[in-house]
Scaffold this motif. Structure first.
Motif, PDB file in Angstrom:
ATOM      1  N   SER B  56       2.849 -12.208  72.917  1.00 44.87           N
ATOM      2  CA  SER B  56       3.829 -12.299  71.836  1.00 44.87           C
ATOM      3  C   SER B  56       3.389 -11.534  70.599  1.00 44.87           C
ATOM      4  O   SER B  56       4.192 -11.278  69.717  1.00 44.87           O
ATOM      5  CB  SER B  56       4.103 -13.760  71.485  1.00 44.87           C
ATOM      6  N   GLY B  57       2.121 -11.166  70.521  1.00 47.79           N
ATOM      7  CA  GLY B  57       1.664 -10.373  69.376  1.00 47.79           C
ATOM      8  C   GLY B  57       1.040 -11.196  68.267  1.00 47.79           C
ATOM      9  O   GLY B  57       0.762 -10.685  67.198  1.00 47.79           O
ATOM     10  N   LEU B  58       0.809 -12.483  68.519  1.00 47.66           N
ATOM     11  CA  LEU B  58       0.163 -13.309  67.505  1.00 47.66           C
ATOM     12  C   LEU B  58      -1.335 -13.040  67.468  1.00 47.66           C
ATOM     13  O   LEU B  58      -1.995 -13.266  66.466  1.00 47.66           O
ATOM     14  CB  LEU B  58       0.412 -14.793  67.792  1.00 47.66           C
ATOM     15  N   PRO B  78       4.990  -9.503  66.195  1.00 50.10           N
ATOM     16  CA  PRO B  78       5.888 -10.314  67.027  1.00 50.10           C
ATOM     17  C   PRO B  78       7.366  -9.996  66.826  1.00 50.10           C
ATOM     18  O   PRO B  78       8.147 -10.042  67.780  1.00 50.10           O
ATOM     19  CB  PRO B  78       5.585 -11.738  66.586  1.00 50.10           C
TER      20      PRO B  78
END
Lengths: 288, 354
Positions: B56-58, B78
């Motif tokens: 998710s890009g966190l 995200p």
């Protein structure tokens, strides 16, 4: 429901009752006693009814000190609450910086009240104090012992220095208790930094901020030692807040009756404001 | 709306790494096909959540690439990746109504109020939240709140994938089942890639078409629930999935044969002899039966679950569990066990030998 009768249980209540009686009820009742009577010493009392209350309520001196008190409290709340939240937001959340910041923040809170007053008195002296001397050197005409504005400025600065840390520590505790998932969800929802602050951080800090505002309201409304040491209520009566004025009346002029009546009015104002504020803040908490 | 590819992905929370154990996720290579229902299964601390947060890009991975439809997204945030994620604990915005909560992701993306309104109502209908739209979200029950979290993911019609991080942890058991079937139904309706992280094998096996099993930061096997059951590629899959799990017994490999305590065991394939530190033979309790000849064991105890009997036995090489039919007679004292050849596998250093 069946209640068990056990008279021995009273023994468990007695210590608390005695303690509360001696530290709260009896002294307060003594004040009530003085508020309705006139005395010339030797335990001779004369009934005066509500005379002292009427006198205080109508006295311009009381109105003036009450006005100064509200003004002072509002100003310091207006500065300390946003400033405290702001500092808490910029404090590190983990690592070696955390204990360093916490200790630095706690320092002003550990200094005794009259020491704070004495420190700031010397610090702000226009001829030899670092603050006073620097301000004058910079071309400001600063003298807190003689100019009303300067006296207020110094008193407020001192209180901000002394007590903002309390708001910082409470806000920081509130911020630390927010689960990381809230920030992650906000990131995924595309929330701006401002939205994260208003929609997540502020609502989650509501309870600690309520406590912070209540504590700061009560403490600043009852402030005595620091301005007494710093300005002694002066110049003139410019920084004579309620407590300072009350002590002058009770111990300076020995007007015990009016001073007692003023104490009770003072007490009820604090109680009323706290109750109204707390009720308003907590009215929606029930359905959570 | 996209195929998600993870290439040579590794992540560590430490600054320097000296051993395999320092990596939260290591050497992950996997494709998540568009529209698939996946479960990411593994015990607590195996790196599932880390992997999810990387997608998710966190979290930025220490090494490796993330591609959406062959487009590099490793450096995107995200929002740019357009991912929806539902967390273990329901995340709701306390001060807002249910409607505002659902509208929040769309408002942040500056979509017109009219469009937001129709979309929010559509999703609220789907999740049975319509009657509570004007209530404050903080007043809802845990499952209602989790539906809002889910709804905030669903309102964006163009999300690349919806990811669930153990979303039913705080939900009452009887509602878990309802919500889980709701999710399955939603998947069929909206046809988005869904990745469902869980440590509960029942949840994983009922939700997903493809189950990805993780163990100590690695993906040990990807497959349908049947694959995982019938042919575990790693001993961990063998004992984590199934109840009771796979029997694993230390054995020797000699000239392509599996020797268990001096006795030759037939496995599904001839094994190539290789040098392993540890060699084991594995067979599920379901694929063992009593016979007149085989591995000699002592029957220790029998427990009847109603559907079948679980028999505990003791062999020279260790304890063996087997499952017998409920009406089957269990010999007492000494007996002989036979392993079904096609479901008996040899493992070297925990990985299947083929």
């Amino acid at each position: 429901m069946n209640k068990t009768i056990n008279q021995k249980a009273w023994f468990f209540v007695i210590p608390v009752f005695v303690l509360v009686a001696f530290n709260a009820i009896i002294p307060l009742m003594t004040v009530v006693n003085y508020a309705f009577q006139e005395t010339f010493g030797n335990n001779v009392f004369m009934w005066e009814g509500t005379r002292w209350f009427k006198q205080i309520m109508l006295s311009e001196r009381f109105h003036a000190s009450l006005g100064r008190q509200f003004l002072f409290t509002f100003i310091i709340l207006f500065i300390q609450i946003p400033l405290g939240i702001g500092i808490a937001l910029t404090m590190p959340k983990e690592g070696i910086g955390v204990p360093i910041c916490l200790v630095l923040m706690s320092m002003p809170l550990l200094i005794p009240w009259n020491v704070v007053g004495a420190m700031w008195n010397i610090f702000a002296l226009p001829d030899i104090g670092f603050l006073g001397h620097s301000l004058n050197a910079l071309g400001f005409d600063y003298n807190f012992t003689q100019q009303i504005g300067d006296a207020w400025f110094t008193t407020i600065l001192m209180d901000v220095w002394h007590w903002t840390s309390l708001v910082v520590l409470l806000s920081y505790a509130g911020l630390q208790s927010i689960q990381p998932a809230y920030y992650q969800a906000a990131e995924i929802d595309g929330a701006s930094r401002w939205a994260v602050f208003t929609k997540i951080e502020l609502p989650k800090m509501k309870k600690v901020l309520t406590i912070a505002i209540l504590l700061r309201f009560m403490d600043s409304f009852m402030i005595y030692t620091e301005p007494f040491v710093l300005t002694g209520g002066g110049p003139g009566n410019a920084t004579a807040f309620l407590s300072i004025d009350l002590v002058k009346m009770a111990l300076g002029q020995f007007d015990l009756g009016p001073a007692a009546a003023m104490s009770l009015i003072y007490f009820f104002i604090v109680l009323l404001v706290c109750w109204v504020f707390y009720t308003l803040m907590m009215r929606n908490e029930g359905n959570q | 709306m996209a195929k998600i590819t993870l290439k040579d992905l590794s992540h560590s929370y430490l600054k320097t790494q000296s051993s395999d154990a320092d990596w939260a996720v290591r050497n992950v290579n996997i494709d998540w096909n568009d529209g698939g229902a996946y479960a990411l299964l593994g015990p607590s601390g195996c790196g599932k959540t880390t992997l999810l947060n990387i997608i998710s890009g966190l979290i930025n991975p220490t090494k490796g690439d993330i591609l959406f439809d062959d487009k590099m997204v490793s450096n995107l945030n995200p929002v740019e990746r357009n991912i929806a994620q539902i967390f273990q604990f329901p995340v709701i915005y306390d001060t807002m109504t249910v409607y505002d909560n659902l509208a929040f992701p769309l408002r942040n993306r500056k979509i017109e109020e009219e469009k937001i309104k129709s979309k929010v109502h559509e999703i609220a209908d789907m999740l049975e939240l319509s009657s509570t739209l004007n209530n404050r979200a903080s007043g809802l029950t845990a499952d209602g709140k989790q539906k809002i979290s889910l709804g905030r993911g669903l309102v964006r019609s163009d999300v690349n994938a919806i990811m669930f991080d153990e979303p039913l942890t705080v939900i009452d058991p009887h509602l878990k089942w309802i919500l889980r079937s709701k999710l399955k139904e939603l998947h069929q309706k909206i046809n988005r890639t869904m990745i469902y992280v869980t440590h509960d094998q029942t949840e994983a096996l009922t939700f997903a078409d493809q189950v990805v099993v993780m163990h100590e930061g690695q993906i040990v096997q990807t497959g349908t629930p049947v694959d995982l059951f019938e042919k575990p590629k790693h001993t961990f899959v063998g004992y984590f999935i199934g109840s009771p799990g796979m029997n694993l017994l230390p054995c020797e490999l000699k000239g392509g044969e599996v020797i268990l305590n001096g006795k030759k065991i037939e496995t599904h394939k001839k094994v190539k002899s290789n040098s392993f530190k540890k060699t084991e033979v594995g067979v599920r309790p379901e694929f063992i039966n009593f016979s007149s000849d085989g591995i000699p064991v002592k029957v220790l105890s029998v427990s009847n679950t109603g559907r079948h009997k679980i028999v505990d036995t003791q062999s020279e090489s260790g304890k063996i569990k087997m499952i017998a039919k409920p009406n089957e007679d269990i010999p007492s004292g000494t007996a002989f066990l036979n392993f079904k050849k096609e479901y008996t596998y040899a493992y070297g250093d925990d990985w299947i030998i083929e």
